[in-house]
Motif scaffolding. Sequence first.
Motif, PDB file in Angstrom:
ATOM      1  N   PRO A 337       0.778  -1.198   0.031  1.00  0.00           N
ATOM      2  CA  PRO A 337      -0.054   0.205   0.081  1.00  0.00           C
ATOM      3  C   PRO A 337       0.938   1.332   0.065  1.00  0.00           C
ATOM      4  O   PRO A 337       0.366   2.165  -0.610  1.00  0.00           O
ATOM      5  CB  PRO A 337      -0.764  -0.206   1.230  1.00  0.00           C
ATOM      6  N   LYS A 341       0.619   3.928  -2.870  1.00  0.00           N
ATOM      7  CA  LYS A 341       0.344   5.251  -2.569  1.00  0.00           C
ATOM      8  C   LYS A 341       1.291   6.265  -3.214  1.00  0.00           C
ATOM      9  O   LYS A 341       1.093   7.733  -3.338  1.00  0.00           O
ATOM     10  CB  LYS A 341       0.213   5.533  -1.023  1.00  0.00           C
ATOM     11  N   ASN A 380      -5.018  -7.478  -4.888  1.00  0.00           N
ATOM     12  CA  ASN A 380      -6.060  -6.631  -5.055  1.00  0.00           C
ATOM     13  C   ASN A 380      -5.751  -5.305  -4.777  1.00  0.00           C
ATOM     14  O   ASN A 380      -5.640  -4.654  -3.703  1.00  0.00           O
ATOM     15  CB  ASN A 380      -7.019  -7.060  -4.245  1.00  0.00           C
ATOM     16  N   ASN A 382      -6.996  -2.466  -5.106  1.00  0.00           N
ATOM     17  CA  ASN A 382      -8.179  -1.544  -4.919  1.00  0.00           C
ATOM     18  C   ASN A 382      -8.811  -1.871  -3.399  1.00  0.00           C
ATOM     19  O   ASN A 382      -9.739  -0.911  -3.043  1.00  0.00           O
ATOM     20  CB  ASN A 382      -9.094  -1.401  -5.920  1.00  0.00           C
ATOM     21  N   GLU A 383      -8.427  -2.998  -2.976  1.00  0.00           N
ATOM     22  CA  GLU A 383      -8.987  -3.369  -1.486  1.00  0.00           C
ATOM     23  C   GLU A 383      -8.622  -2.320  -0.536  1.00  0.00           C
ATOM     24  O   GLU A 383      -7.430  -1.829  -0.267  1.00  0.00           O
ATOM     25  CB  GLU A 383      -8.537  -4.511  -1.176  1.00  0.00           C
ATOM     26  N   LEU A 384      -9.556  -1.912   0.192  1.00  0.00           N
ATOM     27  CA  LEU A 384      -9.413  -0.871   1.380  1.00  0.00           C
ATOM     28  C   LEU A 384      -9.311  -1.791   2.627  1.00  0.00           C
ATOM     29  O   LEU A 384     -10.060  -2.727   3.017  1.00  0.00           O
ATOM     30  CB  LEU A 384     -10.625   0.117   1.333  1.00  0.00           C
ATOM     31  N   TRP A 385      -8.454  -1.494   3.456  1.00  0.00           N
ATOM     32  CA  TRP A 385      -8.522  -2.275   4.839  1.00  0.00           C
ATOM     33  C   TRP A 385      -7.630  -1.241   5.722  1.00  0.00           C
ATOM     34  O   TRP A 385      -7.218  -0.450   5.654  1.00  0.00           O
ATOM     35  CB  TRP A 385      -7.506  -3.691   4.586  1.00  0.00           C
ATOM     36  N   GLU A 405      -6.668   3.761   7.252  1.00  0.00           N
ATOM     37  CA  GLU A 405      -7.121   2.895   6.279  1.00  0.00           C
ATOM     38  C   GLU A 405      -6.055   2.973   5.332  1.00  0.00           C
ATOM     39  O   GLU A 405      -5.737   3.961   4.546  1.00  0.00           O
ATOM     40  CB  GLU A 405      -8.531   3.436   5.799  1.00  0.00           C
ATOM     41  N   LYS A 407      -4.977   1.288   1.096  1.00  0.00           N
ATOM     42  CA  LYS A 407      -5.344   0.832  -0.267  1.00  0.00           C
ATOM     43  C   LYS A 407      -4.500  -0.388  -0.783  1.00  0.00           C
ATOM     44  O   LYS A 407      -3.375   0.322  -1.150  1.00  0.00           O
ATOM     45  CB  LYS A 407      -5.914   1.940  -1.081  1.00  0.00           C
ATOM     46  N   GLY A 408      -4.826  -1.237  -1.032  1.00  0.00           N
ATOM     47  CA  GLY A 408      -3.810  -2.400  -1.771  1.00  0.00           C
ATOM     48  C   GLY A 408      -3.641  -3.518  -0.682  1.00  0.00           C
ATOM     49  O   GLY A 408      -3.057  -3.117   0.253  1.00  0.00           O
ATOM     50  N   LYS A 409      -3.942  -4.609  -1.207  1.00  0.00           N
ATOM     51  CA  LYS A 409      -3.743  -5.950  -0.325  1.00  0.00           C
ATOM     52  C   LYS A 409      -3.488  -7.041  -1.030  1.00  0.00           C
ATOM     53  O   LYS A 409      -3.989  -7.336  -2.179  1.00  0.00           O
ATOM     54  CB  LYS A 409      -4.902  -6.047   0.429  1.00  0.00           C
TER      55      LYS A 409
END
Length: 422
Positions: A337, A341, A380, A382-385, A405, A407-409
């Motif tokens: 992430p 970013k 992924n 676009n995955e938010l975690w 938070e 983005k990216g996982k």
Amino acid sequence: MERLIIQSANILFPDSKFYKQSADVLIEDGIIKAIEAPGKLTVSKGTKLIAGENQFLAPGFFDLNANFGEPGFETKEDFITGCATAAAGGFTGVVLQPNTNPPLHSRSEIAFIVNSAKDAPVDIYPLGTITKNREGKELAELYDMKLAGAVAFSDGDRSLQHAGLMSRALLYSQGFDGLIFSYSEDKSIAGKTKMNEGEMSTYLGMKGNPNMAEELMISRDLFLVEYNDSPIHFSTISTAGAVEQIRKAKKKGLKVTCDVAAHHLLLTDDELISFDSNLKVRPPLRSKADRDALIKGLKDGTIDAIVSQHTPHEVEYKKVEFEIAEFGIASLQTVLPMLLKAKLSLELIIEKLAINSRKVLNIEPIQLKVGEQANLILINPNELWIFDSKSNRSKANNNPLFNSELKGKVSLLIHKNKTLIL
């Protein structure tokens, strides 16, 4: 028998005929059995289906610079938590720094790492020290450590100040295809500084570590490399001048490789206005101009690899005043992430984090081919975690992204006949 199919994943294995295309991949007991266009594989009873649509299948990441605490500093990180953290970040291979207690400075310590990690879910590669006890005074038994499993040699976060000793290390290791990793910092210039020298250090009233401290040492080592006709790898370069010196050395034909830490590609010394001790790293976060030069160096091939520089610490070493806090970020789980970013493309991330990082150590490349053992991750972007105490796999939380938070996982990792849904 475990049988699974990853369906409709975008393939980012550069050597694959499906590169940048969608494909279904069949894996049985950790072995790749078939790769076909989406929908062409037969789904038999008991087959586990993994949805790969809008995700990217790539080689497992490989980190050239990580610190686990074991032996001696297990309260920071041990093999179990370190490997779990690495896997959660998408890493299937990790090179361990010798910053342990005792240091990895003889055959016995290297053998301990190799034997302790042989059943780990992540491949562990130890670095042996260049000098005994990392003291910079006397060469360690490099050849013995190479035979025991050391993949290269470094004094970790201590720069070798003695030019003659570095010259002998380069010459001696050349005789058995050894590789010296150099952390470049002239201590007489850097002193006991805590941050980069620049506008922000002046504003905050803190003595700064100038770019010159790194660039002087790189210049010295490049002279020694040319004199001895030896290879060298520069760890965690951080300045525009360092990039330019290495660029010229490569054009000259010297055997030089280098890497950069992920946080130096995103963060700058401007962030230190908050005095957040989680931003205190070595080398220090530099200026925006340096960051831009590092990114340019990545894209033009000057910088070979990206590393995590994972450096976990107990809470009492970080939740203190900036001046006395320890250096480092526990970063294995947040490299992806952080790079996304920083607006790096997935193709570039995979090149620098999975392909070139293995090339530095002449490790066989990971291939997506029928009959090969699976060593892959599903990304992924676009995955938010949320990166917090629930999702963190490390013993440490000294990370400026903690409780935020991201983005990216990495959603799936398959390696050593183990399948991890992340």
